[in-house]
Motif scaffolding. Structure first.
Motif, mmCIF file in Angstrom:
data_model
loop_
_atom_site.group_PDB
_atom_site.id
_atom_site.type_symbol
_atom_site.label_atom_id
_atom_site.label_comp_id
_atom_site.label_asym_id
_atom_site.label_seq_id
_atom_site.Cartn_x
_atom_site.Cartn_y
_atom_site.Cartn_z
ATOM 1 N N SER A 204 8.065 5.228 2.959
ATOM 2 C CA SER A 204 7.673 4.353 1.770
ATOM 3 C C SER A 204 7.454 3.013 2.339
ATOM 4 O O SER A 204 6.709 2.819 1.061
ATOM 5 C CB SER A 204 9.398 4.379 1.111
ATOM 6 N N THR A 205 7.197 2.737 3.273
ATOM 7 C CA THR A 205 6.169 1.778 3.842
ATOM 8 C C THR A 205 5.334 1.642 5.015
ATOM 9 O O THR A 205 5.905 2.080 5.979
ATOM 10 C CB THR A 205 7.074 0.441 3.444
ATOM 11 N N SER B 116 4.234 -3.025 2.302
ATOM 12 C CA SER B 116 3.415 -1.830 1.253
ATOM 13 C C SER B 116 3.608 -0.067 1.219
ATOM 14 O O SER B 116 3.729 0.214 2.556
ATOM 15 C CB SER B 116 2.181 -2.058 1.514
ATOM 16 N N ALA B 117 3.843 -0.118 -0.267
ATOM 17 C CA ALA B 117 3.700 1.434 -0.177
ATOM 18 C C ALA B 117 2.345 2.023 0.093
ATOM 19 O O ALA B 117 1.576 1.499 0.015
ATOM 20 C CB ALA B 117 4.209 1.718 -1.355
ATOM 21 N N GLU C 126 0.699 4.629 -1.353
ATOM 22 C CA GLU C 126 -0.251 4.324 -2.340
ATOM 23 C C GLU C 126 -1.347 3.160 -2.984
ATOM 24 O O GLU C 126 -1.793 3.937 -3.527
ATOM 25 C CB GLU C 126 0.446 5.334 -3.478
#
Length: 272
Positions: free
Chosen positions: A94-95, A133-134, A136
């Motif tokens: 997720s990160t 950060s993600a 995306e």
């Protein structure tokens, strides 16, 4: 030592057409080799075979002098780091921090050592400020840098780039290629195999192989391969802009020193 050795490799998906035909080549440890060819020439199939993702081929594949077979597959995969064309296909966390950690966990790296390794390799690719950060929220170039960081953190002996810069703009592409150069300076034994259709990228390799309809068409240094401009045009490939200029000068009887590697050097030579 040979990092990759392929002998008489033949492969077909459905036995109606051979995607690779009697294909042989070798890559020395620490060498940077580019394999170019038009779409459908067999490049992506070759990557999958080298990584042990496809079976049922004829011929022989050795990775770091170990024969690729079922009993050696785990060992060989531990030595290979594969960066795909689309970095989104590689993200599982997720990160950014989680994503790099995922590969380390698979290699059974002690949790106490992970933070230092994650910081080291994210810094190498200039992404240390984005660890939380993600994926995306990153640009294409940033995602590709993270994908490379995640692979390098696992300390592979062979880095395979499967069209790894094809989705990037010129600035992003240059950034990735400059990064690979820096990494190779730090680790001279790292072997790099770049699968690409970009002749400008291939011009920076130690050796270039040209695939055409599953067979080896040309092989040699970039200067040797790209001197065959007409032969490359026949299979819908061009030559780097600099090489095209040099070929045109040679046709006019103007001898150009082989030491010239940049447009600036060629301009200086012509202005003397």
């Amino acid at each position: 030592m040979k990092a990759i050795e392929v002998k008489n490799l033949t492969y077909s998906y459905d036995e109606s057409k051979e995607v690779l035909r009697d294909f042989s080549f070798s890559v020395e440890e620490g060498e940077y080799v580019a394999i170019i060819g038009h779409n459908g020439s067999g490049k992506s199939t070759l990557v999958q075979l080298l990584a042990g993702l496809l079976s049922g081929y004829k011929g022989e594949i050795k990775i770091l002098e170990t024969l690729l077979e079922k009993s050696t597959l785990r060992k060989i995969r531990a030595d290979i780091g594969l960066v795909f064309q689309n970095p989104d296909n590689q993200f599982v966390g997720s990160t950014i921090r989680d994503d790099i950690a995922f590969g380390l966990e698979n290699r059974q790296v002690l949790p106490a050592k992970m933070d230092d390794i994650i910081l080291e390799y994210s810094t190498k690719v200039g992404m240390e400020k984005f660890l939380d950060s993600a994926p995306e929220n990153l640009s294409g170039g940033q995602k590709q840098r993270v994908a490379i960081a995640g692979i390098l953190a696992m300390n592979p002996k062979i880095l395979i780039l499967d069209e790894a810069t094809s989705m990037l703009d010129p600035k992003g592409k240059k950034g990735i290629l400059d990064l690979i150069k820096e990494i190779r300076k730090e680790n001279p034994t790292l072997t790099v195999l770049s699968i690409t259709h970009d002749v400008e990228e291939a011009a920076g390799a130690d050796k270039v192989l040209v695939l055409n309809d599953g067979a080896l068409y040309l092989e040699g240094t970039p200067d040797e391969v790209f001197s065959h401009e007409e032969e490359l045009k026949k299979i819908r490939l061009g030559v780097p802009f600099l090489r095209s200029l040099i070929n045109a000068l040679l046709e006019q009887g103007i001898e150009v020193p082989t030491s010239i590697k940049t447009e600036e050097e060629l301009r200086d030579f012509l202005c003397r």
